[in-house]
Motif scaffolding. Sequence first.
Motif, PDB file in Angstrom:
ATOM      1  N   PRO A  70      -5.912  -2.889  -1.382  1.00  0.00           N
ATOM      2  CA  PRO A  70      -4.509  -2.373  -1.580  1.00  0.00           C
ATOM      3  C   PRO A  70      -3.654  -1.703  -3.065  1.00  0.00           C
ATOM      4  O   PRO A  70      -5.015  -2.033  -3.866  1.00  0.00           O
ATOM      5  CB  PRO A  70      -3.918  -4.000  -1.252  1.00  0.00           C
ATOM      6  CG  PRO A  70      -5.532  -4.480  -1.873  1.00  0.00           C
ATOM      7  CD  PRO A  70      -6.456  -3.547  -0.985  1.00  0.00           C
ATOM      8  N   SER A  71      -2.299  -1.282  -2.299  1.00  0.00           N
ATOM      9  CA  SER A  71      -2.251  -0.975  -4.211  1.00  0.00           C
ATOM     10  C   SER A  71      -1.679  -1.824  -5.012  1.00  0.00           C
ATOM     11  O   SER A  71      -1.882  -1.901  -5.873  1.00  0.00           O
ATOM     12  CB  SER A  71      -1.321  -0.386  -4.043  1.00  0.00           C
ATOM     13  OG  SER A  71      -1.182   1.053  -2.832  1.00  0.00           O
ATOM     14  N   ARG A  85       0.645  -1.383  -0.134  1.00  0.00           N
ATOM     15  CA  ARG A  85      -0.098  -0.209   0.098  1.00  0.00           C
ATOM     16  C   ARG A  85       0.839   1.534   0.182  1.00  0.00           C
ATOM     17  O   ARG A  85       1.548   1.499   0.810  1.00  0.00           O
ATOM     18  CB  ARG A  85      -1.272  -0.039   1.055  1.00  0.00           C
ATOM     19  CG  ARG A  85      -1.110   1.073   0.906  1.00  0.00           C
ATOM     20  CD  ARG A  85      -2.834   1.404   0.266  1.00  0.00           C
ATOM     21  NE  ARG A  85      -3.121   2.880  -0.164  1.00  0.00           N
ATOM     22  CZ  ARG A  85      -4.408   3.682  -0.410  1.00  0.00           C
ATOM     23  NH1 ARG A  85      -5.419   2.475  -1.099  1.00  0.00           N
ATOM     24  NH2 ARG A  85      -4.796   4.370  -0.318  1.00  0.00           N
ATOM     25  N   MET A 108      -6.059  -2.631   5.438  1.00  0.00           N
ATOM     26  CA  MET A 108      -6.467  -4.165   3.874  1.00  0.00           C
ATOM     27  C   MET A 108      -7.275  -5.068   3.830  1.00  0.00           C
ATOM     28  O   MET A 108      -8.100  -5.581   3.567  1.00  0.00           O
ATOM     29  CB  MET A 108      -5.289  -3.849   3.166  1.00  0.00           C
ATOM     30  CG  MET A 108      -4.644  -2.675   2.961  1.00  0.00           C
ATOM     31  SD  MET A 108      -2.905  -2.574   1.526  1.00  0.00           S
ATOM     32  CE  MET A 108      -1.617  -3.247   3.219  1.00  0.00           C
ATOM     33  N   THR A 120      -2.580   0.249   9.199  1.00  0.00           N
ATOM     34  CA  THR A 120      -2.963  -0.228   7.171  1.00  0.00           C
ATOM     35  C   THR A 120      -2.772  -1.773   7.288  1.00  0.00           C
ATOM     36  O   THR A 120      -4.025  -1.866   6.070  1.00  0.00           O
ATOM     37  CB  THR A 120      -0.789   0.629   6.476  1.00  0.00           C
ATOM     38  OG1 THR A 120      -1.331   2.074   6.631  1.00  0.00           O
ATOM     39  CG2 THR A 120      -1.337   0.486   4.976  1.00  0.00           C
TER      40      THR A 120
END
Lengths: 258, 321
Positions: free
Chosen positions: A62-63, A18, A55, A51
């Motif tokens: 999430p990235s 992330r 998620m 974080t």
Amino acid sequence: MSQTNNKEVLLQADKLTRRFGGLVANQDISVTLERGMIHVLLGPNGAGKSTCINMLSGDLPPSEGKIHFMGEDITRLTAAQRSQVGIGRSYQRTNIFPQFSVLENVRLAAQSRRQDPWRIFSKAMEAKWALEKARACIDEAGLGKRVDWVSGVLSHGEQRQLEVAMVLATDAQVLLLDEPLAGMGSEESASMVEVLKRLRQTRGILLVEHDMDAVFAVADMITVMVNGQLLECGPPAQIKASVAVQQAYLGTEESFHV
Amino acid sequence: MNAQTSFILKLVALAVIACVPLSGESFYIELVGKVLVMAIFAMSLDLLVGFTGLVSFGHAAYFGIAAYAVAILSPQYEAASLWYVLPASIGLAALAAFVIGLFVLRTKGIYFIMVTLAFAQMAYFIFHDTPLGGGSDGTYLNNKPSSAIFGWEPFDLNNEIHMFYFILVTLIVVYLFLARVLQSPFGRVLVGIKSNEHRMQSLGYFTFRYKLGAFTLAGGLGGLAGFLYATLFGFVTPELLSWHESGNVLLMVILGGMGNLAGVIAGAFAFELMREVFADITKYWQLLMGGVIVAVVLFLPGGLAGIPGRIKRAMHGGESK
């Protein structure tokens, strides 16, 4: 301790990353949670624990990376959808409906399993199944004496128990608990540990926690994070013995007994 | 105030209102009738502001859409059937609220306030500037809807007393309806959303659907009030949709006490009566009104609905001395 003989993986996160602009809050974090297990996410402030749990719960997309729940890909589900499949969470800061009674808090949580918003003429308090379920979950979280109290006046520890009861009322198979012991006295903390141990038997619990004594008292598995990276993952004995973990986070041996 | 006292108080208030037509004064019958219409309007907004936590600053749009619907749907030289124009105007207002809700409910806080206002302004200009609405002078409703069912006419809305009781009964029905809705699982979710929407989502609630339901319902009930207004006065103007009206009804809710249906009815009475009284005293009546609103917000945060509780606390304080 843990029931390792019949493993059932409930939640599996693979290489979650992330980014917030240029900041990488989580990089390639992988976590596995089995039924019957308490998995603790450990790390100093700013390590990226929140974080990570955000998620997993769907509060933060999430990235990169994938999340599976009981084999299904849930990476793109919203928080509400994840709750519906069986992932419940509590928050770091107490997050209840303070003006409602304990019973109403949990009843509302139970009602979320049978949503028919267009039935506006039935009375909520006449839905017996929701009331019964709420009472059972309140008992299970050890709050039976407080059913009719206004939740805002409960002690801090009791409010955390109430949050657990709310998560239970949603039939969660996975409990994501963000610092359930934070700010508790030693007595409250001990009773919460008992509750967690009891809940573990039929579910999987992932918790973020700072309280060292409690962590080693309940954890079956510990994942240590530092600076958004996964440092080490293993059973408590391994983590305790790990030189890397001690250097990065635990510091000297004394800090275990603070 | 316990439930019994509260119930008796409401019955007494209802009895007093029900006696207004006995005065025989058309002025008062029409004035109180108008206040009751505004009270229905304010209750519909309270569903959003007081119970769901959605501060809509464009609620006059649904009031006005339904009011225009009556005028436009009624034939020019004869009366339309009540049983057609009433549901049609409510339905159009609810439909507009549903469509607008699809957009505005994606925003939160100050943006929600601004976007609801923007949509209401669009509705205002549609009736102000297109042939549909008859311009800034508005349009007349030449014949009030007829209640006839196969030739039998149970009541006549051209009769001011019939009209008054028609409004009063509608108010009671709306009050009981909303009170019941708030007891339902749906209503409990709305109150949960007001308290903490994020928490409701993490409990697995798809809150957008509930908010859209509330927004549509509030639009429909606001439309019911607009229908009554148009029928009571026999004409409609674009000003019914203006942001002043949206602001006025919001003030009624705040004055009466957000999240309290009976309080909001009292708020509508207080607002309209202040307007009458202050306008008699000075043409700058809005200054006086503004002062009262500021005073209420500062000294009576729960609005008029908070007064009984304060009296009770004051009395208990006195006893303990």
